[in-house]
Write a protein that holds these residues in place. Structure first.
Motif, short mmCIF file in Angstrom:
data_model
loop_
_atom_site.label_atom_id
_atom_site.label_comp_id
_atom_site.label_asym_id
_atom_site.label_seq_id
_atom_site.Cartn_x
_atom_site.Cartn_y
_atom_site.Cartn_z
N ASN A 37 22.50 -39.91 -39.68
CA ASN A 37 22.38 -41.02 -38.64
C ASN A 37 22.82 -40.51 -37.17
O ASN A 37 23.74 -39.74 -37.26
CB ASN A 37 23.31 -42.21 -38.88
N GLY A 38 21.92 -40.93 -36.25
CA GLY A 38 22.22 -40.48 -35.01
C GLY A 38 21.75 -39.20 -34.65
O GLY A 38 22.30 -38.56 -33.56
N GLY A 40 19.00 -38.18 -33.79
CA GLY A 40 17.94 -37.80 -32.87
C GLY A 40 16.51 -38.12 -33.37
O GLY A 40 15.76 -37.81 -32.50
N LYS A 41 16.32 -38.52 -34.56
CA LYS A 41 14.95 -38.63 -35.12
C LYS A 41 14.13 -39.94 -34.52
O LYS A 41 13.06 -39.43 -33.92
CB LYS A 41 15.20 -38.95 -36.84
N THR A 42 14.84 -40.99 -34.55
CA THR A 42 14.08 -41.94 -33.72
C THR A 42 13.63 -41.58 -32.26
O THR A 42 12.65 -42.02 -31.60
CB THR A 42 14.81 -43.36 -33.74
N THR A 43 14.76 -41.11 -31.54
CA THR A 43 14.60 -40.60 -30.01
C THR A 43 13.35 -40.00 -30.05
O THR A 43 12.76 -39.80 -29.14
CB THR A 43 15.91 -40.06 -29.63
N GLN A 84 11.52 -48.36 -36.41
CA GLN A 84 12.77 -48.66 -37.32
C GLN A 84 13.43 -50.03 -37.38
O GLN A 84 13.42 -50.74 -38.30
CB GLN A 84 13.99 -47.69 -36.90
N HIS A 201 15.25 -41.80 -45.07
CA HIS A 201 16.42 -41.41 -45.72
C HIS A 201 16.27 -41.44 -47.30
O HIS A 201 17.27 -40.86 -47.90
CB HIS A 201 17.78 -42.44 -45.42
N LYS D 127 31.69 -43.14 -30.13
CA LYS D 127 30.86 -44.16 -29.04
C LYS D 127 31.36 -45.48 -28.80
O LYS D 127 30.82 -46.29 -28.41
CB LYS D 127 29.27 -44.41 -29.88
N THR D 134 22.71 -49.08 -27.72
CA THR D 134 22.22 -47.67 -27.52
C THR D 134 22.48 -46.72 -28.85
O THR D 134 22.15 -45.70 -29.01
CB THR D 134 23.25 -46.67 -26.55
N SER D 136 22.03 -45.51 -32.89
CA SER D 136 20.71 -45.39 -33.63
C SER D 136 21.02 -46.36 -34.85
O SER D 136 21.67 -47.17 -34.94
CB SER D 136 20.90 -44.03 -34.17
N GLY D 138 21.14 -46.45 -37.95
CA GLY D 138 22.20 -46.30 -38.95
C GLY D 138 23.51 -46.52 -38.27
O GLY D 138 24.45 -47.14 -38.92
N1 LIG Z 1 19.19 -45.81 -25.19
C1 LIG Z 1 20.12 -45.08 -25.49
N2 LIG Z 1 21.32 -44.87 -24.52
C2 LIG Z 1 22.21 -44.14 -24.83
N3 LIG Z 1 22.26 -43.28 -26.02
C3 LIG Z 1 21.28 -43.38 -26.92
C4 LIG Z 1 20.11 -44.38 -26.78
N4 LIG Z 1 19.30 -44.36 -27.72
C5 LIG Z 1 19.84 -43.59 -28.67
N5 LIG Z 1 20.90 -43.01 -28.36
C6 LIG Z 1 21.90 -42.09 -29.05
O1 LIG Z 1 21.26 -40.69 -29.38
C7 LIG Z 1 21.48 -40.54 -30.49
C8 LIG Z 1 20.08 -40.25 -31.41
O2 LIG Z 1 19.74 -41.62 -31.76
P1 LIG Z 1 18.35 -41.90 -32.87
O3 LIG Z 1 18.09 -43.51 -32.75
O4 LIG Z 1 17.46 -40.94 -32.10
O5 LIG Z 1 18.95 -41.45 -34.15
P2 LIG Z 1 18.30 -41.34 -35.51
O6 LIG Z 1 18.34 -40.06 -35.89
O7 LIG Z 1 17.10 -42.01 -35.44
O8 LIG Z 1 19.55 -42.18 -36.35
P3 LIG Z 1 19.28 -43.15 -37.61
O9 LIG Z 1 19.04 -42.34 -38.85
O10 LIG Z 1 20.85 -43.69 -37.77
O11 LIG Z 1 18.30 -44.08 -37.08
C9 LIG Z 1 22.62 -41.53 -30.94
O12 LIG Z 1 23.58 -40.92 -31.16
C10 LIG Z 1 22.42 -42.73 -30.19
O13 LIG Z 1 23.53 -43.35 -29.98
#
Ligand SMILES: Nc1ncnc2c1ncn2[C@@H]1O[C@H](COP(=O)(O)OP(=O)(O)OP(=O)(O)O)[C@@H](O)[C@H]1O
Ligand SMILES: Nc1ncnc2c1ncn2[C@@H]1O[C@H](COP(=O)(O)OP(=O)(O)OP(=O)(O)O)[C@@H](O)[C@H]1O
Ligand SMILES: [Mg+2]
Ligand SMILES: [Mg+2]
Lengths: 251, 345, 294, 235, 291
Positions: A37-38, A40-43, A84, A201, D127, D134, D136, D138
């Motif tokens: 989690n977190g 960066g996948k969704t980003t 998501q 996941h 965080k 902000t 993610s 999960g």
């Molecule tokens: N708009 C935002 N502003 C600040 N931080 C952000 C923002 N969007 C995402 N983040 C941070 O960037 C990181 C990556 O987030 P992301 O959503 O890409 O995770 P993920 O891999 O999709 O996780 P998950 O499996 O939980 O969905 C996380 O630490 C999140 O807190």
């Protein structure tokens, strides 16, 4: 290569959400992204689909540099994605969702004025059956259960004309029986020549389905390979599956 | 909507309906009510058995003025109307009156455009040019050469300011500052600061919303403007007297004052001094009454009679010229010991 | 030079009046998320209350003030309980509440006009006189008091919103009402408080505005629009920001017309609003909101 | 502890639950499984009066709570982890957590709870002062879970707590849940991961189309109906 | 004449406001743009048309140009506020209204400022002058019918569904490959165009305009109409226009002492408004909610 991302960086304030990511998605293959989690996948998805501008890096789609394109322009080129945290039109019905997804002429104002509702009823029915969404077509987006929303989101992504399908945790919150049928659908789509990139996941789901996996952690790709390789990769076990006890040093 | 306030019973035979229209809500409500009271005074006094009076609120809005006029013309079948006050409202209602041959006499609209609004459109207040020229001359005669103008950014303010500027400069004076404010606003400090900075000998204020007038005069004192203060007749409302010492000595250019007789009548009826436009409204009503008494039975006849008549009204001598305008005399009114005192010429 | 200095002071005086209105307004907005335009009438009603109690009935001034603030607070609460809450319970969305609030504003404007007449009322507690002049700058004692009070309110609101549980819960309710009750927050109670406190502040504003300016039934609209503009410039979702924004608005208006004709005073205010929304949509102090969670 | 009797509920015209009977005993973990749209979330929403309950009765610790307002029910010591918009997106992570501790008045307990949540989900600690939107997907789930834990409830109702968590965290979550029972907390858990849920729970209800069609202990894992129709091939 | 000239007048106003309200609903209810700048389009239309007609331009041309000119401003407004939504957009567009008002007031060389423009000619089409109220009624009815029909077709078309989708979730729409900016500006331009048309109809009907006719009270009026009628409901806007323009007229028949006449009417009107909202909390025919 249908999609290739090179050296993507993206930080939010002090947080490096994507810290130099490069990867490619092969044509007509199913590619998976996993990671804690977190990581960066969704980003990454948001960057690819242009909802977020990366700090640096380039993206190529179908051999074309699309780094400068707008989100909808890329979508028009054939990228379809889900979210998501499902995004729907709360005041529109299921049918309207699908009509919008399928149509590529509805943006034309003048030629549309004297046209009524369109949409191929047959095709709509097909998609509904495909994703296993069992709700009357005139149900509003607002009136769906969580899982049903996920399914509708998947349905519109599939219904939208596309060559690359990007799915962000498509089966989270979806009933296990449907997970299996969705797996079959994706295989079917894939065999029809679609490329699929998915985040998930559910290991059973991913490992069964994909041809190639990228593992992300802390904004970086820490491993990639065929599912079997990844499943035995100690880095992955440590970072993600929580399986490895020895704490192998990764990368 | 029949206003029954002590108006004579409808006798059923050849009743002539007369309307009163004006703002009873919105920013200019104070003046609207004063004018209505003044006009009602005349109708009640005349007590004509064949006249019925109705009242319509125009909310200080042009669209409402048009609606009210339409309603009075076609539903109530009015032949003559006292109103509206605000020039914009009068101008919006005028074409309807004109087309339906209904007489309209405004007690307060001073815009020069009203002159050309039509044959059926009259007013018992002289146009802006009259007051503007009078004000400019008075100030010039008093020996001032550096004038600052502060006026409300509406039809009234702009109209008056333009004329004063022309006249005062042609008399050899100089406009050292020209500032405006939004009608109804209550913060003019920086405008006043700029005026103060320009060092005028005299400031002329055009205001027609009482809340702005009060705020403005208070701030004149607070900011410490030393120049003499002159103002248009809109300043002549009771509320400003409550400011006490700080408004002492302010000079207001006003259309010739109401007659003592009218003043007394008004005081007896309403318990306060007649505010601005009450006398003009009284005269407008009187003119209509006279026409009817003279045998006029419809708008057209009333109009014809109006052009012929001549009388000494509450606000001065009334004689309508070919535009339906009156020649007005002007006087100076000064605040002395917390009261408006008319200065002898 | 003194022209500039005086204009700055004028801007601050204007700003402090806007700030008084904006503070309560933005407190209510930040909990309830809809534009409570009738806040303007709370201010006006408070002013008339002072006029009635003090000028007409001869109540001692300080007693008048206390009663006014309390009644204002209750007035706000009543609006919430009798109009807004029933509407919300029936599923009315925020735009509906906005229209309802305009209805309330219109209603009470006219009630006040019926009760007190359309004329201007003065409180007359403080005699009008030339202000204190210091280094070429003139301002009255009352204006200094108003400035100080808005500053105190600024500090208090800051502490309140950031440091108290109630403040935090207000932000939570504003963010997601349903979730708030799911985690055990009585969102109605929280809204009650926001209306009580916000309208109490309107009471304070009303007293000071009544003393500094004068009363007329229609003054609410203008005050409201300016207070609101100030709140947006400062960051409407961030209560202390609204006060800063109001001062900025006051300054911009007053400094702007040093350069431009004064007819553009309102245009300056609203262009500024426009520009702020374009380039700094969350206001000066406002936090960035979760835009992506749509 | 919690008894739901003959519950009929839905949304406006739509009837979702058609006579549901469910109970959660003291110190018991009860799982609620079923296909999408079966009405699982509606069961929990009905307890809190968020859906339109047309008939039936809900009692908590022998007190009839049908018709009480949501926040009143929560204050009785129930915590609810919902589905959908689960956090206050414009509040910081820490504020979100502290809202959970709103009714706890001993500062040490609050501190301790916070520490516990941070230890469980280190992402949240790093965080702490970020706004929740902000996070993610999960991390959002972790935050909501953390807030539930901060509440120190006697009864915990969780609507798909494992949603969006990585396998590692899912595993830990189920361990945590087992641990919570040791602390004397009763739980009703809605889960898609039916196998895990059944293994973990003392009793499981299978809900289909607004009715309980199957109820039992861990043995229902062997039930052919569940195996084939519901668990799907691999589970 | 079946109805009195006064009734005719009210109907004329109703038809003008129907165009105005439906066009606002197109932007606000259907597209989700909480646009408080609509009254500015209305004013721009009125002034453009009036000034052109005074210069001697044939009426229909003046009217169309008024609409087009308003829609140019619509385009600019969307361009400037593209990133804003909800209350923020509302505020920015409100600012736009005020700025336009200020310009109408202060650009005296063009607009005559506060003096207003008197003597605007009545429309004359192909040599026929629309002179009486009855003729004007027919004329606005015609224009109103055409305008509403066009807007009705638009919202019922697939394009209209896209507008609604944009209101509900623009991000989702964009990843489906729709240019939401394009949608917004098309919607806003159409909306502004018809607002401009109704401004023109108003100006040439009343024959006198000044900036105050296009200010807050007008804005509140049309906003109230749209919201009381119901978001995303053309039927609602039409019914609400009739109700909201008519109710104050019914209140005229109240027999009140003239000293409280105005305020009592207005207070009653406000009370009726609140009562309608209490009875129909989403507006008379409204189904959708804005966020
Ligand atoms: N708009 C935002 N502003 C600040 N931080 C952000 C923002 N969007 C995402 N983040 C941070 O960037 C990181 C990556 O987030 P992301 O959503 O890409 O995770 P993920 O891999 O999709 O996780 P998950 O499996 O939980 O969905 C996380 O630490 C999140 O807190
Ligand atoms: N707010 C609502 N309004 C109207 N109908 C709703 C609403 N929420 C849910 N429904 C309907 O009620 C039924 C039950 O929904 P519920 O959310 O209880 O399902 P669920 O079992 O939790 O499903 P999931 O596993 O997908 O979360 C579904 O058919 C859904 O379409
Ligand atoms: Mg994610
Ligand atoms: Mg659910």
């Amino acid at each position: 290569m249908i999609l290739s991302c090179k050296d993507i960086y993206k930080s939010f304030g002090g947080i490096k959400a994507i810290d130099g990511c490069s990867f490619t998605v092969a044509e007509k293959k199913i590619t998976g992204i996993i990671g804690p989690n977190g990581s960066g996948k969704t980003t990454m998805f948001n960057v690819i689909s242009k909802l977020i501008k990366p700090d640096s890096g380039t993206i190529e789609f179908k051999g074309q540099d699309v780094t400068g394109l707008k989100d909808y322009e890329l979508a028009k080129m054939g990228v379809s994605r889900t979210f998501q945290d499902v995004k729907l039109f709360q005041n529109l019905t299921i049918r309207e969702h699908l009509q919008i997804a399928m149509s590529d002429t509805d943006e034309k104002l003048l030629s549309n004025i004297f046209r009524g509702k369109e949409g191929d009823a047959q095709k709509i029915k097909e998609v509904m059956e495909l994703v296993g969404l069992d709700k009357p077509l005139d149900t509003y987006g607002n009136d769906l259960s969580y899982g049903q929303r996920k399914l509708l989101d998947l349905a519109i992504a599939i219904a939208k004309p596309h060559t690359l399908l990007m799915l962000d945790e498509p089966v989270a919150g979806v009933n296990p029986r449907l997970r299996d049928s969705i797996k079959d659908i994706l295989r079917e789509l894939n065999s029809r020549g679609e490329s699929i990139l998915l985040i998930e996941h559910d290991m059973n789901f991913v490992m069964d389905l994909v041809d190639h996996i990228f593992v992300m952690d802390a904004g970086k790709v820490i491993a990639e390979g065929a599912p079997e390789e990844i499943q035995n990769n100690p880095c992955v076990l440590e970072a993600y599956l929580g399986g490895s006890e020895e704490g192998t040093k990764c990368l | 909507c029949t206003d029954t306030e002590e108006v004579t019973e409808d006798t059923g035979e050849d009743t002539i309906t007369v309307g009163i229209m004006g703002p009873y809500t919105g920013g200019a409500a104070v003046y609207g009510n004063a004018a209505k009271d003044g006009a009602m005074l005349a109708f009640n006094e005349a007590n004509l058995s064949n006249v019925e009076v109705i009242v319509e609120d125009t909310k200080s809005e042009t669209k409402e003025a048009a609606t009210a006029m339409n309603k009075m013309v076609s539903v109530d079948n009015v032949q003559a109307v006292v109103g509206d006050l605000i020039s914009a409202a009068t101008l919006a209602a005028a074409p309807i009156a004109e087309q339906n041959q209904v007489v309209m006499i405004s007690p307060a609209s001073t815009s020069t455009d009203v002159s050309d609004a039509g044959d059926y459109i009259f007013r018992t207040i002289p146009g802006d040019d009259g007051q503007g020229i009078f004000a400019a001359q008075t100030m010039s005669d008093a020996g001032y050469t550096k004038l600052a103008l502060l006026y409300t950014n509406d039809q009234y303010g702009n109209g008056l300011a333009t004329i004063i500027t022309e006249e005062f400069t042609s008399l050899g004076g100089e406009i050292v500052a020209e500032e405006t404010y939004e009608a109804g606003s209550s913060d003019m400090r920086t405008q006043l600061t700029k005026i103060k900075d320009a060092n005028p000998e005299v400031v002329y204020i055009v205001s027609n919303t009482p809340d702005s007038s009060v705020a403005l005069l208070r701030q004149v004192t607070e900011i410490g403007i030393e120049a003499d203060i002159y103002g248009s007749e809109g300043l002549k409302v009771g509320s400003i007297l409550e400011l006490g010492d700080s408004v002492e000595g302010i000079t207001i250019t006003s259309v010739s004052p109401e007659s003592e007789e009218f003043k007394q009548k008004y005081m007896d009826e309403y318990g306060e001094e007649p505010p601005a436009f009450a006398a003009q409204a009284y005269d407008a009503a009187t003119a209509i009454i006279m026409a009817i008494e003279d045998g006029a039975t419809n708008g057209e006849e009333i109009k014809d009679k109006l052009y012929e008549m001549e009388f000494d009204g509450a606000s001065g001598h009334i004689k309508f010229d070919e535009n339906g305008d009156v020649e007005g005399g002007y006087v100076l009114v000064e605040v002395q010991d917390g009261a408006f005192v008319t200065l002898e010429e | 030079m003194s022209l500039l200095a005086q204009s700055i002071i004028n801007g601050l005086i204007t700003g402090s009046i806007y700030a008084l209105v904006a503070a309560g307004y933005s407190l209510i907005y930040s909990t309830n998320n809809f534009m409570h335009f009738a806040h303007g009438i709370s201010v006006v009603a408070a002013g008339y209350m002072v006029y009635w109690l003090f000028t007409l009935a001869g109540t001692p001034f300080y007693v008048t003030c206390i009663i006014t603030v309390i009644l204002s607070a209750l007035f706000g609460l009543a609006m919430y309980r009798l109009i807004y809450l029933p509407l919300q319970r029936k599923g009315a969305s925020n735009v509906i509440l906005l229209i309802a609030s305009i209805g309330i504003l219109t209603f009470f404007q006219n009630v006040i006009q019926i009760a007190f007449g359309s004329g201007v009322k003065l409180i007359g507690y403080i005699e009008v006189a030339k202000g204190i002049t210091f280094a070429g700058i003139t301002m009255t004692l009352l204006q200094i008091v108003i400035l100080v009070i808005s500053f105190i309110i600024f500090i208090m609101l800051y502490q309140f919103m950031q440091r108290t549980k109630l403040g935090r819960n207000m932000r939570a309710v504003s963010n997601n009402k349903e979730l708030a009750s799911i985690v055990g927050i009585n969102h109605i109670r929280v809204s009650d408080f926001s209306f009580l406190i916000g309208s109490g502040l309107a009471g304070v504003a009303g007293i000071l505005v009544a003393l500094e300016q004068n009363l007329s039934p229609l003054m609410g609209t203008n005050l409201m629009i300016k207070g609101f503009t100030g709140a947006v410039i400062g960051g409407i979702n961030y209560v202390p920001g609204s006060i800063v924004g109001s001062f900025l608005l006051g300054l911009a208006e007053n400094l702007g017309i040093l350069v431009l004709p004064s007819g553009y005073k309102d245009a300056i205010a609203f262009s500024m609003l426009f520009l702020f929304l374009l380039f700094k949509p969350n206001g000066i102090l406002g936090k960035k909101e979760g835009r992506f969670d749509k | 502890m919690l008894v739901i009797e003959d519950l009929y509920s839905g949304y406006g015209e739509l009837k979702v639950l058609k006579g549901v009977n469910i109970s959660v005993g003291k110190n018991e973990i009860v799982a609620l499984i079923g296909p999408n749209g079966a009405g699982k979330s509606t069961v929990i929403k009905s307890i809190f009066n968020i859906s339109d309950v047309s008939s039936g009765k809900v009692t908590f610790r022998d007190q009839d709570i049908t018709g009480l307002r949501t926040h009143e029910i929560i204050k009785l010591g129930i915590s609810y982890l919902n589905q959908g918009k689960i956090n206050f997106s414009n509040l910081t992570v820490k504020e979100n957590l502290m809202i959970g501790a709103d009714q706890i008045f001993e500062p040490e307990l609050v501190e301790e709870g916070l520490e516990r949540v941070y230890n469980k989900f280190p992402d949240l600690r790093s965080k702490e002062n970020e706004l929740a939107y902000t996070l993610s997907g999960g991390q959002q789930q972790m935050l909501a879970l953390g807030r539930s834990l901060m509440q120190r409830p006697v009864l915990l109702l969780m609507d798909e707590p494992s949603l969006g968590l990585s396998p590692k965290l899912q595993k830990e979550l189920f361990e945590t849940i087992a641990g919570l029972r040791e602390e004397g907390i009763s739980m009703l858990i809605v889960e898609q991961n039916a196998k895990k849920a059944i293994e973990l729970a003392d009793r499981t209800y299978l809900l289909e189309d607004g009715k309980v069609v199957l109820e039992g202990g861990k043995e229902i894992l062997e039930n052919e109906a569940i195996k084939n129709v519901y668990l799907g091939g691999r589970y | 004449m079946i109805i009195s000239a006064y009734q005719t007048h009210i109907f004329i106003l109703i038809f003008i406001y129907i165009i105005l309200a439906v066009s606002l609903n197109l932007a606000l209810g259907y597209t989700g743009l909480l646009n408080l700048g609509h009254v500015a389009f209305y004013g721009i239309g009125a002034y453009t048309s009036a000034l052109l007609a005074i210069e001697g331009m044939p009426y229909l041309a003046a009217m169309i140009i008024a609409g087009l000119f308003a829609s140019v401003f619509g385009y600019l407004l969307v361009t400037a506020t593209d990133r804003l939504k909800g209350d923020y957009l509302a505020m920015a567009t409100l600012g736009f209204s005020f700025v336009v008002y200020s310009l109408l007031l202060n650009l005296r060389e063009i607009t005559r400022g506060a003096m207003g423009i008197p003597g605007i000619p009545k429309p004359s089409i192909l040599g026929l002058t629309v002179r009486t109220n009855d003729q004007y009624l027919i004329f606005v009815l015609l224009i109103c019918a055409i305008s509403v029909f066009i807007m009705y077709r638009i919202v019922k078309s697939p394009f209209g569904k896209l507008l609604e989708a944009n209101r509900d979730n623009a991000v989702c729409l964009r990843v489906l490959g729709k240019n939401t900016f394009g949608l917004k500006y098309k919607a806003m331009m159409i909306s502004a165009f018809f607002a401009g048309i109704s401004g023109s109809l108003y100006a040439h009907y009343i024959t006198f305009i000044d900036p105050t006719s296009f200010y807050i009270s007008e804005l509140i009026l049309i906003l109230t109409i749209v919201i009381v009628g119901g978001l995303a409901s053309i039927k609602g806007s039409i019914v609400a226009t009739a109700v909201i323009i008519y109710v104050p007229e019914i209140l005229r028949t109240l027999d009140l002492p003239s000293s409280v006449l105005g305020p009592v009417r207005q207070a009653l009107y406000a009370a009726i408004l609140i009562a309608i909202l209490m009875l129909r909390p989403r507006g008379i025919f409204g189904k959708v909610d804005l966020e």
